[in-house]
Design a protein around this motif. Structure first.
Motif, PDB file in Angstrom:
ATOM      1  N   MET A 121     -12.429  -1.065   2.927  1.00 47.45           N
ATOM      2  CA  MET A 121     -11.426  -1.134   3.994  1.00 47.45           C
ATOM      3  C   MET A 121     -12.060  -0.610   5.277  1.00 47.45           C
ATOM      4  N   GLU A 151     -14.445   5.213   6.947  1.00 48.95           N
ATOM      5  CA  GLU A 151     -13.797   5.862   8.089  1.00 48.95           C
ATOM      6  C   GLU A 151     -14.531   7.105   8.554  1.00 48.95           C
ATOM      7  N   ALA A 207     -11.254   1.262   7.949  1.00 51.63           N
ATOM      8  CA  ALA A 207     -10.129   2.150   8.281  1.00 51.63           C
ATOM      9  C   ALA A 207     -10.318   2.637   9.714  1.00 51.63           C
ATOM     10  N   ARG A 208      -9.908   1.781  10.647  1.00 51.26           N
ATOM     11  CA  ARG A 208     -10.262   2.000  12.051  1.00 51.26           C
ATOM     12  C   ARG A 208      -9.569   3.204  12.664  1.00 51.26           C
ATOM     13  N   GLY A 209      -8.474   3.665  12.033  1.00 45.24           N
ATOM     14  CA  GLY A 209      -7.747   4.810  12.569  1.00 45.24           C
ATOM     15  C   GLY A 209      -8.626   6.041  12.614  1.00 45.24           C
ATOM     16  N   ASP A 210      -9.013   6.527  11.452  1.00 43.68           N
ATOM     17  CA  ASP A 210      -9.860   7.720  11.430  1.00 43.68           C
ATOM     18  C   ASP A 210     -11.258   7.417  11.933  1.00 43.68           C
ATOM     19  N   LYS A 218     -12.828   3.324   1.484  1.00 50.18           N
ATOM     20  CA  LYS A 218     -12.368   3.331   2.880  1.00 50.18           C
ATOM     21  C   LYS A 218     -13.503   3.816   3.759  1.00 50.18           C
ATOM     22  N   ARG A 239       0.838  -1.211   0.000  1.00 50.34           N
ATOM     23  CA  ARG A 239       0.000   0.000   0.000  1.00 50.34           C
ATOM     24  C   ARG A 239       0.862   1.245   0.000  1.00 50.34           C
ATOM     25  N   MET A 259      -4.187  -5.440   7.409  1.00 52.51           N
ATOM     26  CA  MET A 259      -3.252  -4.443   6.901  1.00 52.51           C
ATOM     27  C   MET A 259      -2.335  -3.905   7.991  1.00 52.51           C
ATOM     28  N   SER A 266      -5.486  -0.772  10.503  1.00 54.00           N
ATOM     29  CA  SER A 266      -5.055   0.202  11.504  1.00 54.00           C
ATOM     30  C   SER A 266      -4.932  -0.323  12.930  1.00 54.00           C
TER      31      SER A 266
HETATM   32  C1  LIG Z   1      -6.150   3.330   7.055  1.00 51.90           C
HETATM   33  C2  LIG Z   1      -6.801   4.574   7.398  1.00 51.90           C
HETATM   34  O1  LIG Z   1      -6.940   5.441   6.573  1.00 51.90           O
HETATM   35  C3  LIG Z   1      -7.311   4.751   8.727  1.00 51.90           C
HETATM   36  O2  LIG Z   1      -7.364   3.795   9.492  1.00 51.90           O
HETATM   37  O3  LIG Z   1      -7.695   5.876   9.033  1.00 51.90           O
END
Ligand SMILES: CC(=O)C(=O)O
Ligand SMILES: Nc1ncnc2c1ncn2[C@@H]1O[C@H](COP(=O)(O)OP(=O)(O)OP(=O)(O)O)[C@@H](O)[C@H]1O
Ligand SMILES: [K+]
Ligand SMILES: [Mg+2]
Length: 573
Positions: free
Chosen positions: A342, A323, A344-347, A321, A124, A411, A379
């Protein structure tokens, strides 16, 4: 074939020796023992012992399996997949795919090769960071690796999107914010002359939009500030939760306990920089574009028509994504419009309360199964491994749960991009996946989903029914592998959707399809030119795999194809 259940590396082995000490090159030594029982494994230092001892020829990569010399009729698979299958037996080969974010820790050719050797299926590139020239170099490394070594590592470009984030810090690689400090967030940009405790925010309307009393949440809560004063372009903030600030870290704004959304939603999902990055990605032939902060299906459709116009001969898959709050609201229409999703657990964790993230993950993974779209869980899977050589027990449990949910892929982010132990983090994902998958098969731990047909046309429904039945037959007859001959990959994904007990060998004539299949659960993609004649395809493939030692007489397989509306059950002669 070997039904050996021994895994070369196990987190759960009750041993005093750190399992990671053995993680770096486990399969090579084990393979050399198996392929030549008389040789001393410790004296065997061949880099590709399999290629040497099985074929008796010099190391040839990519691994081309054919008795004839014509490469157009050859069968291509990388030596890691074939080694992994031989090492653990078909049934225990890893089903969960692994994505690694490439960053400063992993951007040179040798390290990328080591990641591929360690099981990376997709690389990625996060366009939030670094220059297009930097990313181009990584792309060239991956291309070379695939061409020279027969890998099918796919590339995913992840757009920056219009999230609000901190600027760069000049020379500093991080800044420490202490409790009670006053920091200035400014829309001014600073070159080399960044004043102390001052950071730029990426978004022009920032100073107008914040209000005194708002909470600034950096990186999903790693550091928090409260807005105390606005002075023109500068916003003075009190640090309420101390921590480390990283360059370009994401910034979310909360007011009275709720996320302030208006501002985010006024910004476009795809910015002008993103469009240039997308042009770059299409020109470079990436396999997936992951779209950050998607809010509706419209944006996905827009991007897909743009790609179709720009790249008529080759499909670039679009991954949504998930998020933002909006993406969770419009989840079904977004996933239907996309080629995959995805988590995207971070945001996501800075946009909804943290305790709701596991439920969102579960819902997204299940919906993707239902809609037959690959799903990546991303994430902080092994966040502590950015700094430490082993994960926390909680991280291992989190990874196990994603594997139990049968997500297509896991990921790595910072762990592989800028961490100290990218190879070890990848090895942990690999060993936890293999172990959990085995439990799921043996103890039926995975959730049985009631999957319904998704197509409307009769011919498409017939394909779905054939794949459903083939997967069922494979599981009830306990066959060794499913074979699918597919030009566009669709039949392979329909088989994967049923998460059968045996691995799925997907044969496709197109290198780009082979790479895209590398994101999907349980698929082992081979490149092979095949004919309309299924009987000859099958007997040719069986003899090629037999020569290679990958199957043996008596093994049972179930085969389907794009061309014939039939299911074949074969015993290897
Ligand atoms: C991967 C990503 O963009 C996030 O977890 O926010
Ligand atoms: N190409 C790169 N060049 C430099 N640093 C990078 C690069 N890619 C990632 N990093 C570093 O690794 C960290 C984690 O990267 P990652 O891509 O996971 O960011 P993220 O915040 O999770 O993703 P996103 O920005 O899509 O929400 C980043 O904060 C950055 O420090
Ligand atoms: K991104
Ligand atoms: Mg994000």
């Amino acid at each position: 074939m070997s039904q050996s259940t021994a895994t070369a590396f196990s987190l759960l082995t009750p041993t005093k020796i750190s399992p990671f000490k053995t993680l770096l090159k486990p399969r090579h030594s084990i393979l050399s023992v198996r392929s030549d029982p008389k040789s001393n494994p410790h004296s065997n230092h061949h880099h590709h012992p399999l290629s040497v001892s099985v074929s008796g020829a010099a190391v040839v990569s990519p691994v081309v399996l054919d008795s004839s010399s014509s490469s157009s009729s050859a069968l291509e698979i990388d030596h890691v997949s074939s080694s992994e299958m031989k090492e653990n037996g078909f049934r225990s080969t890893r089903r969960t795919k692994l994505v690694c974010t490439i960053g400063p820790s992993t951007c040179d050719f040798d390290t990328i090769e080591a990641l591929a050797e360690g099981g990376m299926n997709v690389a990625r590139l996060n366009m939030c960071h670094n220059t297009r020239e930097w990313h181009k170099e990584v792309l060239e490394h991956v291309r070379r690796l695939n061409e020279e070594k027969g890998f099918a590592v796919a590339v995913m470009m992840d757009t920056q999107g219009s999230e609000i984030h901190l600027g760069d810090f000049g020379a500093a690689s991080s800044l420490k914010a202490e409790d009670g400090d006053i920091w200035t967030f400014s829309v001014r940009s600073f070159d080399e002359s960044q004043p102390e405790r001052t950071i730029s925010a990426s978004y022009d309307g920032f100073a107008e939009d914040v209000e005194v009393g708002d909470e600034l949440v950096v990186d999903g809560g790693m550091v928090r500030f409260e807005v105390v004063e606005k002075i023109g372009p500068d916003v003075k903030c009190l640090c309420t939760d101390p921590g480390l600030l990283l360059p370009r870290a994401n910034l979310a704004l909360w007011r009275k306990g709720r996320l302030v959304q208006q501002r985010n939603s006024m910004l476009p999902t795809i910015t002008s920089k993103d469009w240039l990055d997308i042009d770059f990605a299409i020109a470079e032939g990436v396999d997936f574009i992951a779209l950050s902060f998607v809010r509706s299906a419209d944006t996905i459709n827009h991007l897909r028509s743009y790609i179709a116009a720009r790249s008529p001969n080759r499909d670039v898959a679009v991954i949504a994504k998930i998020e933002s709050v909006d993406s969770l609201k419009n989840l079904e229409e977004i996933i239907k419009a996309s080629d995959g999703a995805m988590v995207a657990r971070g945001d996501m964790g800075s946009q909804i309360p943290l305790e709701q993230v596991p439920f969102a993950q579960h819902r997204i993974v299940q919906l993707c199964r239902q809609l037959n779209k690959p799903v990546i869980v991303a994430s902080q899977l092994l966040e502590s491994m950015i700094e430490y050589p082993i994960p926390t027990r909680a991280e291992v449990a989190d990874v196990s749960e994603a594997v139990r949910q049968q997500a297509d892929a896991l990921m790595l982010s910072g762990e592989s991009a800028m961490g100290l132990y990218p190879d070890k983090a990848l090895a942990v994902l690999r060993s936890v996946s293999v172990r959990m998958e085995k439990w799921c098969r043996e103890d039926k731990l995975s959730e049985e989903l009631e999957l319904t047909n998704i197509s409307t046309s009769l011919s498409a429904v017939i394909k779905e029914e054939i794949c459903r039945s083939a997967a069922k037959i494979a599981s009830s007859l306990q066959v060794d592998a499913l074979f699918v001959y597919t030009s566009d990959g669709h039949m392979a994904s329909l088989l994967s959707r049923w998460r059968p007990d045996c691995p799925i060998f997907a044969f496709t004539p197109t290198a780009s399809v082979r790479k895209q299949l590398n994101l999907q659960w349980g698929l082992i993609p081979f490149r092979l030119n095949f004919s309309e004649d299924m009987d000859s395809n099958l007997s040719r493939t069986l003899s090629l795999l037999k020569i290679r030692g990958m199957i043996k007489s008596g093994d049972r397989i179930v085969a389907v194809s794009d061309m014939l509306q039939s299911i074949q059950v074969r015993v290897v002669p």
